[in-house]
Design an enzyme around this catalytic site. Structure first.
Site, PDB file in Angstrom:
ATOM      1  N   HIS A  54       0.935  -1.253   0.190  1.00 41.05           N
ATOM      2  CA  HIS A  54       0.201  -0.035   0.087  1.00 41.05           C
ATOM      3  C   HIS A  54       0.795   1.176  -0.085  1.00 41.05           C
ATOM      4  CE1 HIS A  54      -4.134  -0.772   0.079  1.00 41.05           C
ATOM      5  NE2 HIS A  54      -4.197  -1.601   1.030  1.00 41.05           N
ATOM      6  N   ASP A  88      -6.259  -9.062 -20.391  1.00 44.43           N
ATOM      7  CA  ASP A  88      -5.823 -10.200 -20.987  1.00 44.43           C
ATOM      8  C   ASP A  88      -4.364 -10.508 -21.311  1.00 44.43           C
ATOM      9  OD1 ASP A  88      -5.530 -12.263 -22.839  1.00 44.43           O
ATOM     10  OD2 ASP A  88      -7.102 -11.403 -24.417  1.00 44.43           O
TER      11      ASP A  88
END
Length: 483
Positions: free
Chosen positions: A194, A429
């Site tokens: 983070h 993809d």
């Protein structure tokens, strides 16, 4: 223009498992209540290897200063799992992924760096090309044998392990684990610190990585200039600084330690588009003169009311709903696309439980709207200025790998909800077909929730973590209270 334009961020967004049915066709037919499917299987690792992937250009870039938003709140790793349907033979998958990863790390060079502590628990990001940890594994089962997307011990096999016993400067900021199944499907899981970016930044990185894996050029180059969030000189803010007060610990009839020891569970609830529309219509009655409440505000308000009823609060019990707000578009001018870092903060909507459950849904939505509207450019600048004045930032940092232990944000009687409704989740993809489902990583603290679109766009999925003793009542009210 989308109705839920309110900028709701991913600070906690990808720290949850998205529960529910896992068979691809079952996502469409998920029954109300998110019933669990049984698992009777034995998973075995057939092979596993771990190595470091470094940028194609390994030149050191020096140190990158981090913003106040990078260095406060979570300083831990958060995970997301990408599930890919069986498509064809997986030969060449690992080579393609590691080659494209080494290339995308050139423009995203901070991702391959390491953190360093400085005075006052501040952090610097050393852009030293130390690399990203990559694990490739094969399992003895097919994806369909996993049963469902509800949290289970088996899913820990899919998530990279972060050894928090090591000093922070030895921990990779980004870890990847690719698990290949005998059916030809695979999962790709990342864990990102983070401290270097929020959910939107993580998805930006993965999206560009996927483009390079398909042989396409970079679409949106990243930039790391924290000055785009910086406030003007302190003198110009004089008289406009807000007094920062940490969120209150609002305890129920038992103390916080006892509440934290209660068993929790993750589960998933589905709302069809028709059900969402009914909640919106109900919350916006009578018609508002201003902008109507968004999907997020209406569904979040509905869940806040249901969990309050399920917990059986007394009418005078205070409760807070924590919203993670992305403030990129709150700045003037808005932060341009490609900013890689943290630009989110938590704000609290508050109410008495009696008001929340007795008044119409529009009341809960209005409390959430008021909290979100507090986040302005001046509010962001003021809090940043407050942090800069503090000698020790450890008071504002959570270094625990499984979430906050101090009870400030979630847990009975409080609740929190993050929206992924505006994030592009299902387009990635890597050359083996588009992602079929995304599951943010494991944790189990009470009162957290995430909202995201169904893969086919037919409705909304809400993933929640509650104490086991409250789950059945919540499920009951969740559907009974829809008009």
């Amino acid at each position: 223009m989308r109705e839920d334009k309110t900028e709701l961020g991913g600070h906690h967004a990808y720290s949850l498992w998205f529960g529910g049915r896992c068979r691809w066709e079952a996502l469409e037919g998920l029954k109300e209540g998110g019933d669990r499917a049984p698992r009777n299987m034995k998973m075995e690792i057939m092979s596993k290897t771990t190595f470091m992937v470094k940028p194609l250009d390994q030149e050191s870039k020096g140190y990158l200063p981090l913003s106040e938003w990078d260095q406060t709140s979570d300083i831990t790793h958060a995970s997301a799992i990408y599930f890919f349907k069986p498509s064809r033979d997986l030969d060449g998958l690992i080579e393609s992924l590691t080659d494209s990863l080494s290339r995308v790390l050139v423009p995203f060079y901070p991702v391959a760096g390491r953190l360093r502590w400085t005075e006052g628990s501040r952090l610097l990001l050393e852009c030293n090309s130390a690399g990203v940890e990559f694990t490739a594994a094969k399992l003895n089962c097919g994806l369909d044998q996993l049963g469902d997307f509800t949290p289970c011990p088996e899913y820990e096999w899919l998530v990279p392990e972060v050894d928090y016993s090591k000093p922070i400067w030895e921990l990779p900021l980004f870890l990847v684990k690719v698990v290949m199944f005998k059916c030809g499907g695979f999962t790709l899981t990342y864990s990102m610190s983070h401290a270097i970016g929020d959910g939107q930044s993580a998805m930006h990185f993965v999206s560009e990585w996927a483009r390079m894996a398909r042989g396409e050029p970079l679409k949106i180059p990243p930039y790391f200039d924290r000055d785009v969030l910086a406030s003007p000189a302190s003198t110009s803010l004089k008289g406009r600084l807000v007094e920062f007060v940490p969120p209150p610990v609002l305890l129920g009839r038992t103390d916080g330690v006892e509440e934290q020891e209660n068993e929790t569970m993750s589960f998933m609830m589905k709302l069809t588009k028709s059900q969402v529309d009914r909640l919106k219509n109900n919350a916006n009655q009578p018609p508002r003169n201003g902008r109507p409440y968004s999907r997020y505000e209406c569904v979040a308000g509905h869940m806040w009311r249901c969990v309050t009823k399920a917990r059986k609060h007394e009418p005078d019990q205070q409760t807070s709903f924590f919203v993670c707000v992305d403030f990129r578009n709150k700045m003037i001018p808005p932060v341009r696309p490609g900013y890689f870092g943290n630009a989110v903060l938590d704000v609290a909507a508050t109410s008495y439980s009696g008001d929340l459950v007795s008044k119409p849904l529009g009341y809960a939505a209005s409390r959430i709207r008021m909290a979100i509207d507090k986040v302005t450019r001046e509010h962001v600048w003021s809090l940043a200025e407050y942090f800069r004045q503090q000698p020790d930032w450890s008071l504002f940092q959570d270094l625990h790998p499984s979430g906050s232990e101090d009870g400030l944000f979630y847990g009975n009687p409080n609740f929190g909800g993050t929206s992924w409704l505006t994030l592009p989740m299902y387009g990635e993809d890597f050359g083996w077909g588009k992602v079929a489902f995304i599951a943010p990583g494991i944790h189990d603290y009470d009162g957290d929730s995430v909202m995201f679109e169904m893969p086919d766009g037919s409705g909304i999925i809400a993933s929640l973590v509650l104490q086991v003793r409250h789950v059945d009542d919540f499920r009951k009210y969740f559907y009974e209270d829809i008009p």
